[in-house]
Design an enzyme around this catalytic site. Structure first.
Site, PDB file in Angstrom:
ATOM      1  N   THR A   1       0.831  -1.204   0.000  1.00 59.39           N
ATOM      2  CA  THR A   1       0.000   0.000   0.000  1.00 59.39           C
ATOM      3  C   THR A   1       0.865   1.253   0.000  1.00 59.39           C
ATOM      4  O   THR A   1       0.600   2.210  -0.739  1.00 59.39           O
ATOM      5  CB  THR A   1      -0.928  -0.012   1.237  1.00 59.39           C
ATOM      6  OG1 THR A   1      -1.692  -1.220   1.220  1.00 59.39           O
ATOM      7  CG2 THR A   1      -1.845   1.186   1.243  1.00 59.39           C
TER       8      THR A   1
ATOM      9  N   ASN B   1      -5.727  -9.402  -7.995  1.00 59.16           N
ATOM     10  CA  ASN B   1      -5.718 -10.248  -6.799  1.00 59.16           C
ATOM     11  C   ASN B   1      -6.931 -11.162  -6.706  1.00 59.16           C
ATOM     12  O   ASN B   1      -6.847 -12.239  -6.135  1.00 59.16           O
ATOM     13  CB  ASN B   1      -5.599  -9.394  -5.530  1.00 59.16           C
ATOM     14  CG  ASN B   1      -6.481  -8.170  -5.559  1.00 59.16           C
ATOM     15  OD1 ASN B   1      -6.462  -7.401  -6.511  1.00 59.16           O
ATOM     16  ND2 ASN B   1      -7.277  -8.006  -4.525  1.00 59.16           N
TER      17      ASN B   1
ATOM     18  N   GLN C   1       0.749  -8.998  -6.672  1.00 58.79           N
ATOM     19  CA  GLN C   1       0.356 -10.394  -6.872  1.00 58.79           C
ATOM     20  C   GLN C   1       1.219 -11.097  -7.916  1.00 58.79           C
ATOM     21  O   GLN C   1       1.226 -12.330  -7.976  1.00 58.79           O
ATOM     22  CB  GLN C   1      -1.116 -10.470  -7.310  1.00 58.79           C
ATOM     23  CG  GLN C   1      -2.106 -10.028  -6.249  1.00 58.79           C
ATOM     24  CD  GLN C   1      -2.168 -10.979  -5.061  1.00 58.79           C
ATOM     25  OE1 GLN C   1      -1.673 -12.107  -5.103  1.00 58.79           O
ATOM     26  NE2 GLN C   1      -2.772 -10.514  -3.980  1.00 58.79           N
TER      27      GLN C   1
ATOM     28  N   GLY D   1       6.049  -8.031   0.610  1.00 59.14           N
ATOM     29  CA  GLY D   1       6.710  -9.251   1.080  1.00 59.14           C
ATOM     30  C   GLY D   1       5.764 -10.390   1.403  1.00 59.14           C
ATOM     31  O   GLY D   1       6.020 -11.543   1.045  1.00 59.14           O
TER      32      GLY D   1
ATOM     33  N   THR E   1      14.402   4.413  10.016  1.00 58.23           N
ATOM     34  CA  THR E   1      15.364   3.322  10.199  1.00 58.23           C
ATOM     35  C   THR E   1      14.846   2.039   9.560  1.00 58.23           C
ATOM     36  O   THR E   1      13.679   1.673   9.732  1.00 58.23           O
ATOM     37  CB  THR E   1      15.637   3.115  11.702  1.00 58.23           C
ATOM     38  OG1 THR E   1      16.175   4.332  12.205  1.00 58.23           O
ATOM     39  CG2 THR E   1      16.609   1.974  11.936  1.00 58.23           C
TER      40      THR E   1
ATOM     41  N   CYS F   1     -18.588  -9.410   1.439  1.00 65.91           N
ATOM     42  CA  CYS F   1     -19.345  -9.528   2.676  1.00 65.91           C
ATOM     43  C   CYS F   1     -18.474  -9.969   3.838  1.00 65.91           C
ATOM     44  O   CYS F   1     -18.805  -9.782   4.978  1.00 65.91           O
ATOM     45  CB  CYS F   1     -20.475 -10.545   2.506  1.00 65.91           C
ATOM     46  SG  CYS F   1     -22.093  -9.876   2.896  1.00 65.91           S
TER      47      CYS F   1
END
Ligand SMILES: Cc1ncc(COP(=O)(O)O)c(C=O)c1O
Ligand code: FES
Lengths: 294, 402
Positions: free
Chosen positions: B73, B151, B179, B200, B237, B325
């Protein structure tokens, strides 16, 4: 996955009264456009007594839709039509030990199908006046339609006003961006929020900037906060009264439409959030059952 | 019964080798890679090695094109916001109707910030119309973002060709390959793709680690400013343990790429045929000729997905549903809606997504488990009677909706 009660799961895995009903004399088909679920409720009503001798359902829908349908048929069997019509969607949810806020509409759907089936039996036409929108506030289970209508009807301008009128946004505040969007959509602009003298933020116990209250002050503040909330509930024909304060536990009685209304759990949650904020300590708000149950 | 996990597009199990490689970075190798002392420099070396492993899997020309961050994201948001910031006079974004919410929600918000967003439509099989795409490319477009693999259905978009087309008009091209990475062979240096997102946890590395590939000379503006980590392109970091884990996972993905496209693909095909062979009124969503080797999205008409998942889960089988849902929103999947799948089928869509850990025996177990589950739910369905749907089911059951 949803956090379903054992009762919901049980009714989903072993639904009662499913499948077509021979000799049905009242049928109600009803769906929720929001999620596409729908059900057909079939009644066999004794014409002499108006008692529902048998009820069965067929449902196209998720786990809680099937469980709600199953619960509904169990609840109404043996009741007269008038008794059955007094069953609220909260009764269905309660029967299942509660439904997640996003799934409350499954119980609403059951109740609407019941009204449709009764109307069908009586040869009446039935028009549903219930409209659903996207769920905006999870704390209080309030959707777009409710917020938009209230904003329009009362010319609301700010999030605070929306919270005062609908309760939406009065809890964790995570839904404020969406409420602002609705305000902009309805009003064409966003009015500045009122700047109020800042209150201490939600405190974990012993926050330095929250002076410790004497017992008297604490009770006063609880009373004042409940007084602030009451008008909202009264607007929906409900009410809340303070019964007992026992340390962290605050016992209240919900009455009128609140007791057993669709939002009871959410209402208590909201009251609890508000009290915790004004007191600067975590409290638990617990309902006390009124003496007579409607 | 051993649980059967067929929801690998949602997330994957960490490979044991990944976990083993990570563990020292929680204990003795706790140093900050930026420090001068030896605690830090050892970590710095490990990060460099991981960067090389990611570079190799992606076929990137330089290891400095790999920017580690926190998730898919973040990579998606960084790419789009960077392009808009770097070209402030361009306010148009082209994307597709079937992207992940990481892109779509961002774009919805960008529209409120006075951007113009074109969402390319798809046909019934989830394919884009490249003529429509070509007609939208012009010098007001700040970036094109199209996913490599979907996806929900596994459908692949021709992103390499789309990148060429964008490039020819001087428009930067980003792809959400979350994906695709590890399942599709990728050689970025041979493409015109400017930015690519990966995550990842979709390839047996941990959750909370992602990468944005940024081609050298792409105009870039960081999302987070601060320290000089990632050459100033992503301050904060480094999550050294997860980066090391991701490096190992990329190495393994390269090693298993063939297996993914032969063994895993055969398992998926067997599963699909087995289910379709024994359940009527069921079909596969998406472009079956051009899709991920591990994914099948099967629509079971006249039942709802959550019920299927709950019953499968009772037997230890994990899959996911195309009717959202189950996922916190109640809308039917936007991907299936974009493909104009009828709602009585979209609601009953189940995605099975496999990995190299699945076995032939598991596939047979699922093939045996599915038909009774569907039959049980169809018995409850108002669209169904006996062994078949009602004649003209959408007319036989037409509820009032609210
Ligand atoms: C296509 C796609 N893009 C982006 C994401 C988001 O990745 P992450 O969960 O790492 O933020 C996902 C995973 O859910 C995905 O499938
Ligand atoms: S979601 Fe609205 S206040 Fe919490």
């Amino acid at each position: 996955m949803w956090d379903y009660s054992d009762k919901v799961r049980e009714h989903f895995f072993n639904p009662r009264n499913s499948g077509p009903l021979d000799g049905a004399n009242g049928t109600g088909d009803f769906g929720s456009i929001k999620c596409g679920d729908a059900l057909r409720l079939m009644l066999r009503v004794n014409p002499e007594t108006e008692v529902i001798d048998d009820a069965r359902f067929q449902t196209f829908g998720c786990g809680s839709a099937i469980a709600s349908s199953s619960a509904l048929t169990e609840i109404i069997k043996g009741k007269t039509l008038d008794e059955a019509l007094r069953v609220s969607n909260q009764d269905i949810a309660d029967y299942l030990d509660g439904l997640p806020p996003e799934k409350m509409h499954c119980s609403v759907m059951g109740r609407e199908a019941l009204q449709a089936a009764v109307a069908d039996y009586r040869g009446e036409s039935w028009k549903d006046d219930h409209e659903e929108g996207e769920l905006i506030c999870k704390c209080f289970a309030i959707d777009t339609v409710m917020i938009e209508d209230t904003v329009r009807a009362n010319s609301l301008r700010t999030i605070e006003e929306v919270a005062n009128y609908t309760k939406a946004g009065g809890g964790c505040s995570a839904c404020h961006e969406k409420i602002e969007d609705i305000l902009i959509a309805v009003n064409g602009r966003l009015y500045a929020r009122e700047v109020k003298p800042t209150r201490a933020p939600v405190a974990s116990s012993g926050t330095p900037d929250m002076p410790k209250l004497t017992n008297y002050q604490r009770i006063r503040r609880i009373e004042e906060t409940l007084e602030e909330i009451r008008p909202l509930l009264q607007r929906e024909h409900g009410d809340v009264t303070l019964v007992e304060i026992d340390g962290r536990n605050i016992y209240v009685e919900l009455s009128g439409a609140c007791q057993g209304c669709a939002m009871q759990a959410a209402t208590l949650g909201g009251v609890q959030q508000k009290l915790s904020e004004t007191l600067g300590e975590l409290v638990q708000v617990l309902p006390i059952a009124p003496l007579v149950r409607a | 019964m051993q649980p059967i996990y067929m929801d690998n597009n949602a997330t994957t199990a960490c490979d044991p080798a990944v976990v083993a490689a990570m563990l020292p970075y929680f204990t003795e190798q706790f140093g900050n890679a930026s420090s001068i002392h030896s605690f830090g420099s050892r970590v710095g070396k490990a990060l460099k090695e991981a960067r090389g492993q990611v570079q190799s899997l992606l076929g990137a020309a330089h290891d400095s094109e790999i920017v580690f961050n926190s998730c898919g994201t973040e990579a998606d948001a960084t790419a789009i916001l960077s392009a808009l910031k770097a070209n402030p006079e361009r306010r148009t974004v082209i994307t597709t109707t079937v992207e992940h919410p990481a892109i779509l929600s961002l774009c919805q918000w960008l529209e409120k910030e006075d951007c113009v967003v074109h969402r390319l439509r798809v046909d019934g099989k989830g394919r884009l119309d490249l003529d429509e795409y070509a007609s939208l490319l012009n010098d007001r477009v700040a970036i094109v973002s199209a996913m490599w693999a979907n996806n929900e259905t596994g459908t692949l978009f021709p992103v390499e060709e789309m990148a060429e087309m964008a490039h020819a008009q001087g428009i930067p091209f980003h792809t959400d390959a979350v994906q695709a990475v590890g399942k599709v062979a990728i050689d970025l240096k041979k493409t015109k793709i400017d930015m690519l997102s990966l995550s990842g946890h979709k390839l047996h590395a941990p959750k909370g680690i992602g990468v944005l590939y940024v081609r050298r000379n792409t105009r870039f503006r960081p999302l987070l400013r601060g320290g000089h980590q990632e050459r100033g392109r992503r301050a904060g970091t480094e999550n050294s343990a997860s980066i090391v884990g991701l490096g190992v996972a990329c190495g393994l993905a390269q090693q298993y790429m063939r297996e993914e496209n032969t063994t895993v693909k055969r398992l998926r095909d067997r599963l699909e045929r087995g289910i379709l062979g024994s359940v009527r009124n069921a079909f596969v969503n998406g472009d079956t000729l051009y899709r991920l080797p591990n994914t099948t999205s099967i629509a079971f008409e006249y039942v709802e997905g959550e019920g299927i998942l709950l019953l499968l889960n009772q037997q230890g089988i994990a899959a996911s549903s195309g009717s959202a849902c189950t996922s916190g929103s109640l809308e039917p999947s936007h991907v299936l809606r974009a493909m104009a799948i009828p709602y009585t089928a979209a609601h009953g869509t189940i995605r099975f997504s496999l990995s190299r850990y699945n076995t032939a025996q598991e596939v047979e177990q699922v093939i045996a488990a599915v038909p009774p589950v569907i039959a049980k739910l169809r018995k409850l369905s108002p669209y169904w009677s006996g062994d078949a749907p009602l004649a003209r089911p959408e007319e036989a059951f037409r509820p009032d909706y609210a």
